[in-house]
Design a protein around this motif. Sequence first.
Motif, PDB file in Angstrom:
ATOM      1  N   LEU A   1      -0.012 -28.144   2.143  1.00 22.60           N
ATOM      2  CA  LEU A   1      -1.287 -27.702   1.557  1.00 22.60           C
ATOM      3  C   LEU A   1      -2.070 -26.771   2.486  1.00 22.60           C
ATOM      4  N   ASP A   2      -1.433 -26.287   3.559  1.00 20.58           N
ATOM      5  CA  ASP A   2      -2.073 -25.290   4.418  1.00 20.58           C
ATOM      6  C   ASP A   2      -2.163 -23.967   3.675  1.00 20.58           C
ATOM      7  N   ARG A   3      -3.185 -23.169   4.018  1.00 20.79           N
ATOM      8  CA  ARG A   3      -3.327 -21.857   3.389  1.00 20.79           C
ATOM      9  C   ARG A   3      -4.089 -20.944   4.326  1.00 20.79           C
ATOM     10  N   TYR A   4      -3.924 -19.664   4.073  1.00 25.78           N
ATOM     11  CA  TYR A   4      -4.671 -18.652   4.807  1.00 25.78           C
ATOM     12  C   TYR A   4      -4.848 -17.449   3.905  1.00 25.78           C
ATOM     13  N   CYS A   5      -6.018 -16.823   3.987  1.00 21.43           N
ATOM     14  CA  CYS A   5      -6.300 -15.558   3.311  1.00 21.43           C
ATOM     15  C   CYS A   5      -7.124 -14.724   4.274  1.00 21.43           C
ATOM     16  N   ASN A   6      -6.827 -13.434   4.365  1.00 20.45           N
ATOM     17  CA  ASN A   6      -7.552 -12.583   5.309  1.00 20.45           C
ATOM     18  C   ASN A   6      -8.878 -12.058   4.735  1.00 20.45           C
ATOM     19  N   GLY A   7      -9.332 -12.612   3.627  1.00 18.56           N
ATOM     20  CA  GLY A   7     -10.637 -12.259   3.076  1.00 18.56           C
ATOM     21  C   GLY A   7     -11.584 -13.428   3.200  1.00 18.56           C
ATOM     22  N   LYS A   8     -12.819 -13.219   2.747  1.00 18.51           N
ATOM     23  CA  LYS A   8     -13.836 -14.280   2.825  1.00 18.51           C
ATOM     24  C   LYS A   8     -14.286 -14.660   1.432  1.00 18.51           C
TER      25      LYS A   8
ATOM     26  N   VAL B   1       0.860  -1.188   0.000  1.00 21.61           N
ATOM     27  CA  VAL B   1       0.000   0.000   0.000  1.00 21.61           C
ATOM     28  C   VAL B   1       0.899   1.241   0.000  1.00 21.61           C
ATOM     29  N   PRO B   2       0.338   2.425  -0.286  1.00 17.67           N
ATOM     30  CA  PRO B   2       1.185   3.630  -0.364  1.00 17.67           C
ATOM     31  C   PRO B   2       2.087   3.849   0.849  1.00 17.67           C
ATOM     32  N   GLY B   3       1.594   3.550   2.049  1.00 21.90           N
ATOM     33  CA  GLY B   3       2.433   3.703   3.242  1.00 21.90           C
ATOM     34  C   GLY B   3       3.660   2.804   3.204  1.00 21.90           C
ATOM     35  N   ASP B   4       3.532   1.616   2.610  1.00 26.05           N
ATOM     36  CA  ASP B   4       4.677   0.705   2.495  1.00 26.05           C
ATOM     37  C   ASP B   4       5.749   1.296   1.585  1.00 26.05           C
ATOM     38  N   ILE B   5       5.338   1.963   0.529  1.00 26.77           N
ATOM     39  CA  ILE B   5       6.307   2.569  -0.401  1.00 26.77           C
ATOM     40  C   ILE B   5       7.105   3.649   0.318  1.00 26.77           C
TER      41      ILE B   5
ATOM     42  N   ALA C   1     -11.117 -11.987  -2.840  1.00 20.55           N
ATOM     43  CA  ALA C   1     -11.981 -12.267  -1.679  1.00 20.55           C
ATOM     44  C   ALA C   1     -12.538 -10.965  -1.111  1.00 20.55           C
ATOM     45  N   SER C   2     -13.639 -11.089  -0.401  1.00 23.61           N
ATOM     46  CA  SER C   2     -14.295  -9.931   0.206  1.00 23.61           C
ATOM     47  C   SER C   2     -13.580  -9.537   1.495  1.00 23.61           C
ATOM     48  N   ARG C   3     -13.294  -8.244   1.632  1.00 22.63           N
ATOM     49  CA  ARG C   3     -12.670  -7.714   2.848  1.00 22.63           C
ATOM     50  C   ARG C   3     -12.969  -6.222   2.922  1.00 22.63           C
ATOM     51  N   PRO C   4     -12.875  -5.609   4.093  1.00 24.70           N
ATOM     52  CA  PRO C   4     -13.069  -4.161   4.179  1.00 24.70           C
ATOM     53  C   PRO C   4     -12.092  -3.430   3.259  1.00 24.70           C
ATOM     54  N   SER C   5     -12.510  -2.302   2.718  1.00 28.69           N
ATOM     55  CA  SER C   5     -11.700  -1.587   1.725  1.00 28.69           C
ATOM     56  C   SER C   5     -10.387  -1.072   2.299  1.00 28.69           C
ATOM     57  N   ASN C   6     -10.303  -0.918   3.604  1.00 26.16           N
ATOM     58  CA  ASN C   6      -9.064  -0.411   4.196  1.00 26.16           C
ATOM     59  C   ASN C   6      -8.128  -1.527   4.672  1.00 26.16           C
ATOM     60  N   ARG C   7      -8.430  -2.764   4.318  1.00 22.72           N
ATOM     61  CA  ARG C   7      -7.597  -3.893   4.739  1.00 22.72           C
ATOM     62  C   ARG C   7      -6.789  -4.423   3.568  1.00 22.72           C
ATOM     63  N   ALA C   8      -5.468  -4.445   3.721  1.00 24.88           N
ATOM     64  CA  ALA C   8      -4.584  -4.952   2.667  1.00 24.88           C
ATOM     65  C   ALA C   8      -4.700  -6.472   2.568  1.00 24.88           C
TER      66      ALA C   8
END
Length: 197
Positions: free
Chosen positions: A190-197, A17-21, A173-180
């Motif tokens: 084969l484990d996985r994780y995503c912070n969206g739904k 995100v811009p802050g990371d840059i 995936a669906s997530r709040p617009s302010n969440r990266a």
Amino acid sequence: MANGSKDVARILYKEIVPGDIRKILAQSNDSDSGGGARDFRFGSYSKLLPIIKMMFPNVVKQKRKRGSTVEIDVFQGRFFWLNDVGNEESKESFFEPPTDVRPAEGRIARVHEYGCFDTKRLPVGGVGNRVILLLIQLYDGTVWPYYAEEKTLRTKGVWDPVVADEILGCIDASRPSNRAVIGYRDFSSLDRYCNGK
């Protein structure tokens, strides 16, 4: 790396995100008071911890200011990358646990000191073309940071389809617009994780 995943054991990824840059440029402070953390923050720390421990396999003690000076356990590994002339470089890397102020966020600190995160390597990005940081661990244990543009992930033949589909599934995936976007995929377990739904 983009053209095949047969040597890839696991991938940890996060949207830039811009802050990371600003952090890469060592310009992360948004006021004139100085300071400003120069780190990449990874939310969902407890969910990411198993893969963090694989990518940063050593634990070292480091002193940090937490009101007073305390000693904390920091995960240590090594980043590898190819420099501008194609020679391999590497540097000790560290992943720090959350602070009391940000209890769900671990971080890679001092990102402006790593050549692998140089903004010259950073794609332009923009609306509809997110930039994703990939930490790619090969089966030999080495960890290679890369930037990927969303548009290249969506272009057939640029990235291995298994890798591209995994990351795009999380981007979409669906997530709040302010969440990266943050997630991982372990191809060995084969484990996985995503912070969206």
